[in-house]
Scaffold this motif. Structure first.
Motif, PDB file in Angstrom:
ATOM      1  N   VAL A 119       0.392  -1.316   0.345  1.00 18.11           N
ATOM      2  CA  VAL A 119      -0.140   0.021  -0.314  1.00 18.11           C
ATOM      3  C   VAL A 119       1.154   0.820   0.779  1.00 18.11           C
ATOM      4  N   GLN A 120       2.050   1.306   0.755  1.00 15.58           N
ATOM      5  CA  GLN A 120       2.458   2.197   0.889  1.00 15.58           C
ATOM      6  C   GLN A 120       3.001   2.703  -0.565  1.00 15.58           C
ATOM      7  N   ALA A 121       3.745   1.810  -1.618  1.00 20.54           N
ATOM      8  CA  ALA A 121       4.111   2.018  -2.914  1.00 20.54           C
ATOM      9  C   ALA A 121       3.093   2.562  -3.889  1.00 20.54           C
ATOM     10  N   GLN A 122       1.426   1.796  -3.894  1.00 18.03           N
ATOM     11  CA  GLN A 122       1.027   2.809  -4.400  1.00 18.03           C
ATOM     12  C   GLN A 122       0.116   4.328  -3.818  1.00 18.03           C
ATOM     13  N   VAL A 123       0.658   4.730  -2.580  1.00 21.25           N
ATOM     14  CA  VAL A 123       0.657   6.012  -1.763  1.00 21.25           C
ATOM     15  C   VAL A 123       1.427   6.944  -2.312  1.00 21.25           C
ATOM     16  N   LEU A 124       2.722   6.348  -2.482  1.00 26.50           N
ATOM     17  CA  LEU A 124       3.141   6.701  -3.058  1.00 26.50           C
ATOM     18  C   LEU A 124       3.505   7.346  -4.157  1.00 26.50           C
ATOM     19  N   ASN A 125       2.613   6.223  -5.338  1.00 25.55           N
ATOM     20  CA  ASN A 125       3.140   6.708  -6.790  1.00 25.55           C
ATOM     21  C   ASN A 125       2.083   7.580  -7.226  1.00 25.55           C
ATOM     22  N   LEU A 126       1.013   7.312  -5.937  1.00 22.85           N
ATOM     23  CA  LEU A 126      -0.291   8.839  -6.493  1.00 22.85           C
ATOM     24  C   LEU A 126       0.360  10.005  -5.908  1.00 22.85           C
ATOM     25  N   LEU A 127       1.126  10.452  -4.953  1.00 18.91           N
ATOM     26  CA  LEU A 127       1.763  11.148  -4.299  1.00 18.91           C
ATOM     27  C   LEU A 127       2.624  11.642  -5.799  1.00 18.91           C
ATOM     28  N   GLN A 128       3.397  11.025  -6.018  1.00 16.20           N
ATOM     29  CA  GLN A 128       3.963  11.466  -7.777  1.00 16.20           C
ATOM     30  C   GLN A 128       3.434  11.801  -8.187  1.00 16.20           C
ATOM     31  N   ASP A 129       1.946  11.416  -8.979  1.00 18.33           N
ATOM     32  CA  ASP A 129       1.085  11.670  -9.680  1.00 18.33           C
ATOM     33  C   ASP A 129       0.796  13.077  -8.944  1.00 18.33           C
ATOM     34  N   LEU A 130       0.956  13.252  -8.707  1.00 19.64           N
ATOM     35  CA  LEU A 130      -0.086  14.457  -7.387  1.00 19.64           C
ATOM     36  C   LEU A 130       0.951  15.898  -7.732  1.00 19.64           C
ATOM     37  N   ARG A 131       1.726  15.402  -7.645  1.00 20.25           N
ATOM     38  CA  ARG A 131       2.814  15.803  -8.011  1.00 20.25           C
ATOM     39  C   ARG A 131       3.260  17.229  -8.972  1.00 20.25           C
ATOM     40  N   ALA A 132       3.023  15.881 -10.544  1.00 20.96           N
ATOM     41  CA  ALA A 132       3.336  16.514 -11.438  1.00 20.96           C
ATOM     42  C   ALA A 132       2.014  16.481 -12.389  1.00 20.96           C
ATOM     43  N   ARG A 133       0.962  16.395 -11.618  1.00 23.14           N
ATOM     44  CA  ARG A 133      -0.395  16.659 -11.886  1.00 23.14           C
ATOM     45  C   ARG A 133      -0.620  17.944 -11.745  1.00 23.14           C
ATOM     46  N   LEU A 134      -0.310  18.396 -10.349  1.00 19.63           N
ATOM     47  CA  LEU A 134      -0.896  20.086  -9.585  1.00 19.63           C
ATOM     48  C   LEU A 134      -0.062  21.125  -9.755  1.00 19.63           C
ATOM     49  N   GLY A 135       1.708  20.617  -9.863  1.00 19.72           N
ATOM     50  CA  GLY A 135       2.980  21.098  -9.726  1.00 19.72           C
ATOM     51  C   GLY A 135       2.560  21.459  -8.265  1.00 19.72           C
ATOM     52  N   LEU A 136       1.988  20.626  -7.419  1.00 18.17           N
ATOM     53  CA  LEU A 136       2.748  21.014  -5.425  1.00 18.17           C
ATOM     54  C   LEU A 136       4.396  20.900  -5.219  1.00 18.17           C
ATOM     55  N   ALA A 137       4.513  22.036  -4.065  1.00 20.88           N
ATOM     56  CA  ALA A 137       5.561  21.301  -4.014  1.00 20.88           C
ATOM     57  C   ALA A 137       6.094  21.056  -2.494  1.00 20.88           C
ATOM     58  N   MET A 138       6.581  20.578  -1.960  1.00 19.79           N
ATOM     59  CA  MET A 138       6.189  19.140  -0.817  1.00 19.79           C
ATOM     60  C   MET A 138       7.507  18.932  -0.185  1.00 19.79           C
ATOM     61  N   LEU A 139       7.426  19.186   0.879  1.00 21.14           N
ATOM     62  CA  LEU A 139       8.462  18.379   2.268  1.00 21.14           C
ATOM     63  C   LEU A 139       7.725  17.167   2.630  1.00 21.14           C
ATOM     64  N   PHE A 140       8.344  16.419   2.103  1.00 22.69           N
ATOM     65  CA  PHE A 140       8.098  15.310   2.842  1.00 22.69           C
ATOM     66  C   PHE A 140       9.198  14.462   3.859  1.00 22.69           C
ATOM     67  N   ILE A 141       8.946  14.210   5.432  1.00 25.07           N
ATOM     68  CA  ILE A 141       8.917  13.383   6.323  1.00 25.07           C
ATOM     69  C   ILE A 141       9.283  12.157   6.495  1.00 25.07           C
ATOM     70  N   SER A 142      10.632  11.240   6.369  1.00 29.23           N
ATOM     71  CA  SER A 142       9.961  10.080   6.503  1.00 29.23           C
ATOM     72  C   SER A 142      11.738   9.539   7.201  1.00 29.23           C
ATOM     73  N   HIS A 143      11.777   8.284   8.177  1.00 31.21           N
ATOM     74  CA  HIS A 143      12.989   7.913   8.564  1.00 31.21           C
ATOM     75  C   HIS A 143      13.047   7.046   7.754  1.00 31.21           C
ATOM     76  N   ASP A 144      12.979   7.113   6.304  1.00 31.58           N
ATOM     77  CA  ASP A 144      13.536   6.160   5.825  1.00 31.58           C
ATOM     78  C   ASP A 144      13.774   6.522   4.205  1.00 31.58           C
ATOM     79  N   LEU A 145      15.481   6.717   4.440  1.00 30.48           N
ATOM     80  CA  LEU A 145      15.888   6.636   2.960  1.00 30.48           C
ATOM     81  C   LEU A 145      15.830   6.197   1.436  1.00 30.48           C
ATOM     82  N   ASP A 146      15.281   5.446   1.367  1.00 30.35           N
ATOM     83  CA  ASP A 146      14.986   4.438   0.352  1.00 30.35           C
ATOM     84  C   ASP A 146      13.343   4.828  -0.144  1.00 30.35           C
TER      85      ASP A 146
END
Length: 327
Positions: free
Chosen positions: A188-215
């Motif tokens: 499910v993580q992969a699906q949500v990450l793909n969604l965020l990538q798509d939204l970033r491209a479609r809407l021109g969103l800037a994002m501050l993405f917080i994670s403990h996982d460098l991958d």
């Protein structure tokens, strides 16, 4: 993906950002002298262990908590000290996606009520509410009939999609995503990450993405800020930092990744012990108590940020040749 943003005015710029909770002697140094920018349409990752100050920085950027020091500029405007009554325009232009999809949605409201609250808060879509809410669900890959359901009727991934739709309701320019996939199953993580990538491209969103996982950060972010105990250890284009890490802590994080190379330098596998308490951080370099390269100078001097070229900087008193020799 890495790209140059040097010639673009940032949508978010923090300089010398500092946050302390409580009063001496029981004062938590959550964030200390942090500086970075986010350009329009850019995704910048904040990465580090628990207690590194990532989530606090995200909340500071949206003025959900007040800074102790430093400046926060949003689209050129200094919002560091704006009173609460003047923060509404900022809240419309910048929104947050929360970590826990189960706790972040009101269980007593249908999806239409959850999205309607966001629209009402900013006086939006009064003439076409239902249509606008259906559009938001479509953006995140959910059918319009879900508007009449309650949160308990959805999976974790679907709930997070609803949380993303709520954040998008006010058409923000910047999204702060606070560990948005860490509570989800790997598939499910992969699906949500793909969604965020798509939204970033479609809407021109800037994002501050917080994670403990460098991958995860490597998949989504243009640039990365590596944090330890509230301080920046390394910052630069994600691909460059992942391929040529200059700080021992970054090397340790990369070595901890599931795809880590078993033949990677030994220095990257020597990180032991727990992160120190922010109530009493180590003197000098805050990483020195866990660093395999720490020397006497590290106990007294706070390392300045050093240039490694092309926007890549790191805070360490040792140079790359010493790191290779220690490995």
């Amino acid at each position: 993906m890495s790209r140059s943003t040097a010639s673009i005015d940032p949508i978010l710029a923090v300089q010398g950002l500092t946050k302390r909770f409580g009063r001496p002697p029981a004062q938590v140094r959550a964030v200390e002298d942090v500086s970075f920018t986010v350009a329009p349409g850019e995704v910048v990752g904040l990465v580090g262990e628990s207690g590194s100050g990532k989530s606090t920085i995200g909340r500071l950027a949206l003025r959900l908590v007040d800074p102790t020091g430093g400046t926060i500029r949003f689209e050129g405007e200094d919002v560091s000290a704006l009173p609460e009554r003047r923060l509404k325009p900022l809240r419309r232009r910048a929104q947050m996606i929360f970590q826990d999809p189960y706790a972040s949605l009101n269980p007593r409201l249908r999806v239409s009520g959850i999205l309607g609250e966001a629209l009402d808060a900013h006086g939006l879509a009064r003439g076409r509410r239902r249509e606008r809410m259906a559009e938001l669900l479509d953006l995140v890959g959910l059918p319009p009939e879900h508007l009449d359901r309650f949160p308990h009727e959805f999976s974790g991934g679907q709930r997070q999609r609803i949380g993303i739709a709520r954040a998008l309701a006010v058409e923000p320019r910047l999204i702060v995503a606070d560990e948005p996939v860490s509570a989800l199953d790997v598939s499910v993580q992969a699906q949500v990450l793909n969604l965020l990538q798509d939204l970033r491209a479609r809407l021109g969103l800037a994002m501050l993405f917080i994670s403990h996982d460098l991958d995860v950060v490597e998949l989504l972010c243009d640039r990365v800020v590596v944090l330890y105990l509230g301080r920046v250890m390394e910052i630069g284009p994600t691909a460059e930092v992942a391929a040529r890490p200059r700080h021992p802590y970054t090397r340790a994080l990369l070595a901890a990744s599931p795809k880590a190379d078993p033949d990677a330098p030994r220095i990257a596998r020597l990180l032991t012990g727990d992160i120190p308490s922010p109530l009493a951080p180590p003197s000098g370099c805050v990483f020195r108590t866990r660093c395999p390269l720490a020397g006497e100078a590290c106990a007294s001097a706070v390392p300045p940020m050093r240039e490694a070229g092309d926007g890549h900087r790191f805070a360490c008193l040792r140079d790359a040749s010493e790191m290779r020799e220690a490995a």
